[in-house]
Each structure stands twice: as structure tokens, then as C-alpha cells.
Design an enzyme around this catalytic site. Structure first.
Site, short mmCIF file in Angstrom:
data_model
loop_
_atom_site.label_atom_id
_atom_site.label_comp_id
_atom_site.label_asym_id
_atom_site.label_seq_id
_atom_site.Cartn_x
_atom_site.Cartn_y
_atom_site.Cartn_z
CG ASP A 145 6.90 1.05 -5.99
OD1 ASP A 145 6.72 1.47 -4.84
OD2 ASP A 145 7.96 1.17 -6.61
CD GLU A 181 8.95 9.18 1.64
OE1 GLU A 181 8.59 8.24 0.89
OE2 GLU A 181 8.61 9.26 2.84
#
Length: 267
Positions: free
Chosen positions: A69, A58
Site C-alpha cells: 500500500d 473492497e
């Protein structure tokens, strides 16, 4: 319900590993940030990951406001942006990728920069360089159904939805029907890299009981051999991001760092 395609992603779940060295463990997908640690690191890292045992990759598209994140990936994204990484540059770097890379590659990121690029052009360019699928966590399912899903399918890309332990069964089934490639099971509602105790067996067994059409990959919090093997007891495999980004920090030889990291997970 979207038709299941014989995509590179779907095939990797059906095939034995290259070299036959996966053993009893599941698929290993690695997340990297495009343009980290250096602007031109992306393709060399993809080569290294394929050579040293990753089953799937990814590529995170750096964004200035990555809400989902954790601090490590946020930092890598900031470094990549400072290095000058953009979606356009990333596609330029990947344009000949399929001459040497055979494993599935997905792009992961946020809607804002994709919309700025132009959604249809983004899908067209992603497909043309050999990208297999997209993970865009902030693309709502309603908008996927109404507008964007058709564009994604027209460009022969898989689209992977995320579910969490808090997602109810009805919605899990709906996202599984809409998506393709695999279902991304977030092991916690926390941000990536969260260092919570890794106990997801009940959650994953609940997913298994739903008889989903897509295989399940588990991400967020997998950082070592033990946590990877733990999720592989209940799912098709695991996704590692934060721990790999950490392994690249301050390393002059990223190939050696990649080999060492993958050996620590697979060994």
C-alpha cells in the site's frame, strides 16, 4: 479447475447497472479502509457508495505493515488501527449488512491478521455476514492450492488473484484458473496510489488475448474520470482506492464527500 459459481460477484458482471446509469463505462469498484475515518464509518460508507453508484466495494482490513500500500492507504490503516478497528469488530459491524446492501462486497488484506484470527473461522464469519470474496495478495498460489482454496470454496467465497505487467502468460492463466469472481490486474508493480503515467493499454490487450475465464478489473493508479475511462476501454472496469481515501480526508460529511467523488468519476 474450480467450478465457476453463480456468485453475487459473477452476476454483477453480467447485469445492467442499477438505474441503468453506467453508460458505456465499466464497473466501478471502490476500496475503503475499515474503521476510517472513524471506527463506525464502515457501514455508513458502504451505504453511501451503493446509493451513489458504486458497483462493488473492497473493504481493506487495516494492518500494521501493509507492504503493497502507498502512503495514503497506509495512513488510513494506521488511523483505523488507532481507532480500534479489528477483524472481529468489522464482522460485528457488518452482521446485518445484507438487510440493506445488495452489491458485492470483498475483503482485502494480508495473511498475518487473518491467520491470527484463524483462517477457517475467518472464512466462516466472512461468509455468514454476507462477504462475497477475498483478496489476499500475500497468499501464495501453492498454499492456496494445497490448503486454503478448499476452505475458501467450502464457505462459498470467491478468491481474487492479482497479476502485474511483469507476470508471464503461463502464470496469468494459472491464477485465472485458480481464482474466481474476477482477475485483479495491477497496472504497475509500484505501490497503490502511484502517480505514474497511466499507460496500460498494451498490457490489458495482452490479458484480453489470453481468453481468460474471469473478467479483468484494473487497480492501482486510477484516480479520476479520465484514468477510469481509459481502463474501461480494455477491461471490465476499474478499482479506485487511494483517490477515494483522499476524498474522505477531513470531511465531516462523508456521504456528501462520497457522492461528490463518485459524481466526478461517473459524471
Amino acid at each position: 479447475m474450480p467450478e465457476q459459481r453463480n456468485s453475487r460477484i459473477s452476476r454483477v458482471f453480467q447485469s445492467p447497472p442499477l438505474g441503468g446509469n453506467r453508460g458505456s463505462s465499466g464497473l466501478l469498484s471502490i476500496f475503503l479502509t475499515a474503521g476510517y475515518p472513524h471506527l463506525n464509518s464502515t457501514l455508513p460508507l458502504i451505504r453511501s457508495l451503493q446509493a451513489h453508484g458504486a458497483d462493488m466495494i473492497e473493504i481493506g482490513m487495516p494492518y500494521s505493515d501493509p507492504l503493497a500500500d502507498g502512503p495514503v492507504i497506509q495512513h488510513s490503516s494506521a488511523v483505523a488501527l488507532t481507532n480500534g478497528m479489528t477483524i472481529r469488530i468489522l464482522f460485528q459491524q457488518l452482521k446485518d449488512m445484507r438487510n440493506e446492501i445488495s452489491i458485492p462486497i470483498l475483503l482485502m488484506g494480508y495473511m498475518n491478521p487473518v491467520l491470527q484470527y484463524g483462517f477457517e473461522k475467518f472464512c466462516e464469519d466472512a461468509s455468514s455476514v454476507g462477504i462475497d470474496g477475498l483478496i489476499i495478495p500475500d497468499l501464495p498460489e501453492f498454499e492456496f492450492e494445497k490448503e486454503y482454496g478448499a476452505i475458501i470454496r467450502r464457505n462459498e467465497l470467491d478468491f481474487v488473484f492479482l497479476v502485474t505487467p511483469e507476470t508471464d502468460d503461463r502464470r496469468i492463466k494459472k491464477l485465472d484458473e485458480l481464482g474466481s469472481g474476477f482477475l485483479y490486474a495491477v497496472s504497475s508493480s509500484a505501490t497503490t496510489g502511484s502517480d505514474k503515467r497511466f499507460e496500460v493499454a498494451d498490457y490489458l490487450e495482452r490479458l484480453n488475448a489470453l481468453k481468460l475465464k474471469n473478467p479483468v478489473m484494473v487497480g492501482f493508479g486510477i484516480k479520476d474520470k479520465a484514468s477510469f475511462q481509459a481502463v474501461c476501454q480494455h477491461a471490465a472496469g476499474g478499482i479506485i482506492g487511494t483517490a477515494f481515501i483522499k476524498a474522505l480526508e477531513n470531511k465531516a460529511d462523508t456521504d456528501a464527500a462520497t457522492k461528490s467523488f463518485l459524481s466526478s468519476i461517473r459524471g
